[in-house]
Design an enzyme around this catalytic site. Structure first.
Site, PDB file in Angstrom:
ATOM      1  N   SER A   1       0.854  -1.187   0.000  1.00 54.42           N
ATOM      2  CA  SER A   1       0.000   0.000   0.000  1.00 54.42           C
ATOM      3  C   SER A   1       0.891   1.237   0.000  1.00 54.42           C
ATOM      4  O   SER A   1       2.028   1.193   0.461  1.00 54.42           O
ATOM      5  CB  SER A   1      -0.852  -0.029   1.255  1.00 54.42           C
ATOM      6  OG  SER A   1      -1.090   1.264   1.740  1.00 54.42           O
ATOM      7  N   SER A   2       0.343   2.353  -0.469  1.00 56.00           N
ATOM      8  CA  SER A   2       1.139   3.585  -0.525  1.00 56.00           C
ATOM      9  C   SER A   2       1.461   4.128   0.870  1.00 56.00           C
ATOM     10  O   SER A   2       2.313   5.002   0.995  1.00 56.00           O
ATOM     11  CB  SER A   2       0.405   4.647  -1.337  1.00 56.00           C
ATOM     12  OG  SER A   2      -0.859   4.902  -0.774  1.00 56.00           O
TER      13      SER A   2
END
Ligand code: GDP
Length: 316
Positions: free
Chosen positions: A113-114
């Site tokens: 995930s970012s």
């Protein structure tokens, strides 16, 4: 694009986490590849149980694995259940990657995930920004687990020569999202809140200041990028998967209101956290591999709202 380096045709592909929003989109996407998708029901297999996962994988013999299973949630859930977000994700990654090496999986895609990037990373965020500064405290439990997953995939690559790769999607949204307001991310929350405000004629409450900026990617675009990476990417670095542009939470609220068709009052709730001020990833690496997103934000929001009205999603 030259010859396809990794062929999915005829392969047994295990999508771990097929009931989640991303996993189900990947299963939908793989339906148009000539491969055999295998899944394990949650009652059938506890992914945090390493022994069980190993046994299941030895029986099922997947040749390709997409690890889309994780304990996920929005800013509030992350902040209030640190043990589940850190421990369960570490256990899931450890079980699945260990099993994949053990049964000789040919290719594994780990999804992160970012939020793995530092809170104040230079924007747009390049892959190299990983571990260059402190994390956003509201989701560091999840982020630490995901960083460990990237490193475990890399460690298997280095030490055992496994073709394990990692993709870091930005904020995803779409059919199958979680609409439970205590656990959801901002997009499904706004779709629900604006819809309910339209029905009651009330105000739309935006958490925080409305000024943070976020990048959003429609989940079927993410699934398409994952298949592209499986086929065309084999290297150490994780790869950002984003849309390439961001909006403020207030701009997003206005867009959702246009799509839903409600023009009522909007208020902010400063007692709720803003989280990181901006989160836009640099998509250059993925673009260089020949992939770009297809769904414009307005179209994606319209599709998501239609799915919501159709009762597709959790927490409804
Ligand atoms: P984040 O990207 O990890 O911060 O996770 P979220 O998607 O939960 O939140 C993104 C931003 O949207 C934050 O600034 C939130 O404060 C803001 N936001 C505004 N209204 C809501 C809401 O109803 N739910 C959530 N989850 N976030 C909201």
């Amino acid at each position: 694009m030259g010859a396809v380096p990794f062929e999915l045709i005829g392969k047994r592909v295990w999508v771990a986490g097929h009931r989640g929003m991303v996993g189900s989109a990947i299963v939908r996407r793989l339906a148009s590849e000539a491969c055999e998708v295998i899944i394990a029901g949650r009652d059938e297999l506890d992914l945090t149980d390493q022994r069980a996962v190993l046994g299941w994988m030895h029986n099922q013999r997947p040749e390709v694995v997409v690890l889309a299973a994780a304990r996920v949630g929005g800013i509030l859930a992350n902040d209030s259940m640190p043990v589940e977000f850190l421990r369960d994700n570490l256990l899931i990654e450890t079980s699945v990657l260990t099993g994949a090496e053990s049964v000789g999986v040919e290719k594994l895609l780990f999804l992160g995930s970012s939020c793995i990037y530092p809170k104040h990373a230079a924007q747009p965020i390049k892959e190299e920004a990983l571990l260059t500064g402190p994390l956003e405290p509201t989701n560091e439990w999840y982020a630490i687990a995901k960083i460990a997953g990237i490193k475990l995939a890399l460690a298997y690559r280095r030490q055992y020569g496994c073709d394990f790769i990692s993709a870091m999607p930005t904020n995803l949204y779409g059919p199958g999202d979680n609409f439970d307001l205590n656990a959801s991310h901002v997009m499904p929350a706004l779709i629900r809140k604006v819809h309910e405000a339209k029905l009651s004629g009330g105000e739309v409450v935006v958490w925080g200041s409305g000024t943070p900026r976020r990048e959003f990617l429609y989940v079927d675009d993410c699934a398409d990028a994952c298949v592209h990476l499986l086929r065309h990417y084999s290297d150490d670095s994780h790869v950002n998967v984003g849309s390439g542009s961001d909006v403020s939470i207030m701009e997003l609220t206005r867009l959702v209101m246009e799509v839903v068709g409600y023009n009522g009052p909007v208020v902010t709730d400063p007692s709720k956290p803003d989280g990181t001020p901006r989160k836009l990833m640099d998509n250059g690496k993925l673009a260089g591999l020949g992939w770009t997103p297809k769904t414009a934000l307005r179209d994606g929001v319209a599709k998501s709202y239609a799915a919501f009205l159709n009762g597709e999603g959790r927490g409804l």
